[in-house]
Scaffold this motif. Structure first.
Motif, PDB file in Angstrom:
ATOM      1  N   SER A  20       0.815  -1.223   0.000  1.00 37.45           N
ATOM      2  CA  SER A  20       0.000   0.000   0.000  1.00 37.45           C
ATOM      3  C   SER A  20       0.845   1.268   0.000  1.00 37.45           C
ATOM      4  O   SER A  20       0.432   2.305  -0.515  1.00 37.45           O
ATOM      5  CB  SER A  20      -0.941  -0.020   1.201  1.00 37.45           C
ATOM      6  N   GLY A  21       2.011   1.207   0.618  1.00 38.94           N
ATOM      7  CA  GLY A  21       2.899   2.374   0.587  1.00 38.94           C
ATOM      8  C   GLY A  21       2.575   3.431   1.628  1.00 38.94           C
ATOM      9  O   GLY A  21       2.987   4.582   1.489  1.00 38.94           O
ATOM     10  N   SER A  22       1.892   3.044   2.713  1.00 40.22           N
ATOM     11  CA  SER A  22       1.576   4.063   3.722  1.00 40.22           C
ATOM     12  C   SER A  22       2.854   4.574   4.396  1.00 40.22           C
ATOM     13  O   SER A  22       2.925   5.744   4.778  1.00 40.22           O
ATOM     14  CB  SER A  22       0.582   3.533   4.759  1.00 40.22           C
ATOM     15  N   ASN A  23       3.863   3.733   4.517  1.00 41.96           N
ATOM     16  CA  ASN A  23       5.134   4.216   5.089  1.00 41.96           C
ATOM     17  C   ASN A  23       5.863   5.155   4.131  1.00 41.96           C
ATOM     18  O   ASN A  23       6.483   6.123   4.558  1.00 41.96           O
ATOM     19  CB  ASN A  23       6.032   3.041   5.488  1.00 41.96           C
ATOM     20  N   ILE A  28      11.923  -1.668   7.965  1.00 42.68           N
ATOM     21  CA  ILE A  28      10.979  -1.569   9.086  1.00 42.68           C
ATOM     22  C   ILE A  28      10.162  -2.847   9.127  1.00 42.68           C
ATOM     23  O   ILE A  28       9.775  -3.379   8.075  1.00 42.68           O
ATOM     24  CB  ILE A  28      10.083  -0.313   8.971  1.00 42.68           C
ATOM     25  N   HIS A  29       9.930  -3.346  10.336  1.00 42.99           N
ATOM     26  CA  HIS A  29       9.197  -4.613  10.478  1.00 42.99           C
ATOM     27  C   HIS A  29       8.189  -4.473  11.620  1.00 42.99           C
ATOM     28  O   HIS A  29       8.523  -3.946  12.688  1.00 42.99           O
ATOM     29  CB  HIS A  29      10.181  -5.748  10.764  1.00 42.99           C
ATOM     30  N   PRO A  30       6.948  -4.988  11.407  1.00 48.91           N
ATOM     31  CA  PRO A  30       5.898  -4.769  12.405  1.00 48.91           C
ATOM     32  C   PRO A  30       5.872  -5.797  13.534  1.00 48.91           C
ATOM     33  O   PRO A  30       4.846  -6.438  13.788  1.00 48.91           O
ATOM     34  CB  PRO A  30       4.618  -4.823  11.562  1.00 48.91           C
ATOM     35  N   ASP A  81      14.693 -10.250   8.000  1.00 47.72           N
ATOM     36  CA  ASP A  81      14.382  -9.414   9.167  1.00 47.72           C
ATOM     37  C   ASP A  81      15.424  -9.581  10.275  1.00 47.72           C
ATOM     38  O   ASP A  81      15.091  -9.585  11.465  1.00 47.72           O
ATOM     39  CB  ASP A  81      12.957  -9.708   9.684  1.00 47.72           C
ATOM     40  N   GLN A 113       0.788   0.700  12.683  1.00 49.65           N
ATOM     41  CA  GLN A 113       1.135   1.604  11.572  1.00 49.65           C
ATOM     42  C   GLN A 113       1.262   3.052  12.049  1.00 49.65           C
ATOM     43  O   GLN A 113       2.102   3.786  11.528  1.00 49.65           O
ATOM     44  CB  GLN A 113       0.143   1.447  10.425  1.00 49.65           C
ATOM     45  N   GLU A 135       4.715   3.172  13.228  1.00 49.90           N
ATOM     46  CA  GLU A 135       5.645   3.129  12.086  1.00 49.90           C
ATOM     47  C   GLU A 135       5.765   4.495  11.419  1.00 49.90           C
ATOM     48  O   GLU A 135       6.875   4.962  11.132  1.00 49.90           O
ATOM     49  CB  GLU A 135       5.162   2.103  11.049  1.00 49.90           C
TER      50      GLU A 135
HETATM   51  C1  GAR Z   1       4.538  -2.358   7.154  1.00 42.63           C
HETATM   52  O1  GAR Z   1       3.763  -2.630   8.297  1.00 42.63           O
HETATM   53  C2  GAR Z   1       5.946  -2.907   7.316  1.00 42.63           C
HETATM   54  O2  GAR Z   1       6.384  -2.880   8.638  1.00 42.63           O
HETATM   55  C3  GAR Z   1       5.779  -4.318   6.816  1.00 42.63           C
HETATM   56  O3  GAR Z   1       4.939  -4.186   5.704  1.00 42.63           O
HETATM   57  C4  GAR Z   1       4.019  -3.119   5.936  1.00 42.63           C
HETATM   58  C5  GAR Z   1       3.921  -2.258   4.702  1.00 42.63           C
HETATM   59  O4  GAR Z   1       2.876  -1.341   4.836  1.00 42.63           O
HETATM   60  N1  GAR Z   1       7.047  -4.920   6.466  1.00 42.63           N
HETATM   61  C6  GAR Z   1       7.346  -6.209   6.675  1.00 42.63           C
HETATM   62  O5  GAR Z   1       6.559  -7.013   7.119  1.00 42.63           O
HETATM   63  C7  GAR Z   1       8.775  -6.589   6.317  1.00 42.63           C
HETATM   64  N2  GAR Z   1       9.078  -7.921   6.721  1.00 42.63           N
HETATM   65  P1  GAR Z   1       2.766  -0.097   3.845  1.00 42.63           P
HETATM   66  O6  GAR Z   1       2.861  -0.637   2.413  1.00 42.63           O
HETATM   67  O7  GAR Z   1       1.410   0.493   4.118  1.00 42.63           O
HETATM   68  O8  GAR Z   1       3.889   0.856   4.175  1.00 42.63           O
END
Ligand code: GAR
Length: 191
Positions: free
Chosen positions: A10-13, A107-109, A144, A170, A173
């Motif tokens: 989704s790319g929210s980060n 980044i890892h959740p 990770d 999130q 994050e």
């Molecule tokens: C995030 O929560 C990130 O921490 C996770 O993917 C999501 C991407 O969200 N990453 C992992 O699990 C890496 N092993 P986003 O596309 O909305 O940013």
């Protein structure tokens, strides 16, 4: 500092990084988004921001070194100095690690080393733990793994669902990643 973001979803980060740059709290410019999923929402987000995107399909290349060499050529053409993984669901291979050693962050959740890999939020939720969180770390050849730069805990309360836990994670994050990247770039600049 010229950076590239790698994402699969989704790319929210990535959006949070764009916002921090706009707000003047992150001193970087996102030169390129690299995405391995042609349908990912991050592509539209990047385009709305006028940012170049390199979309590829791993299956169009004979192997990982081949697509990583292509990525490196595009990063070098843009003068990219650091790589930010933001939901890029692929292991970084030896080509990228060789070229950008110590300069790739992820980044890892979850609170690593707990719950590595896919669906870390679901793993924690189903596992019944009361505390999970977010980890930001330098990338090495493992999944990770690599030196931890920052962690923040998120409490799982009785009333939480898988979805509200994800939202809570999130939120952390989106606040933490730009801060840690800014600090990291400053430290590196002073070496
Ligand atoms: C995030 O929560 C990130 O921490 C996770 O993917 C999501 C991407 O969200 N990453 C992992 O699990 C890496 N092993 P986003 O596309 O909305 O940013």
């Amino acid at each position: 500092m010229k950076i590239a973001c790698f994402a699969s979803g989704s790319g929210s980060n990535v959006e949070a990084l764009f916002e921090a740059i706009e707000a003047g709290t992150l001193h970087a410019s996102i030169e390129l988004i690299v995405c391995d999923q042609p349908d990912a929402a991050v592509i539209e987000r990047a385009k709305r921001r006028g940012c170049d995107v390199f979309v590829f399909r791993a299956k169009d290349y004979p192997d990982k070194p081949s697509f990583e060499r292509e990525i490196i050529a595009r990063l070098e053409a843009k003068g990219v100095e650091r790589i930010i993984l933001a939901g890029y669901m692929r292991l970084i291979g030896e080509e990228l690690l060789g070229r950008y050693a110590g300069r790739i962050v992820n980044i890892h959740p979850s609170l690593l080393p707990a719950f590595p890999g896919k669906d870390a939020i679901g793993q924690a939720f189903r596992g019944g733990v009361k505390i999970t969180g977010v980890t930001i770390h330098i990338v090495d050849e493992g999944m990770d793994t690599g030196p931890i730069m920052a962690q923040e805990a998120v409490r799982i309360t009785e009333e939480m669902t898988r979805e509200t836990l994800q939202q809570a994670i999130q939120r952390v994050e989106h606040r933490l990643y730009p801060q840690v990247i800014e600090e990291w770039m400053k430290e590196e600049a002073n070496v």
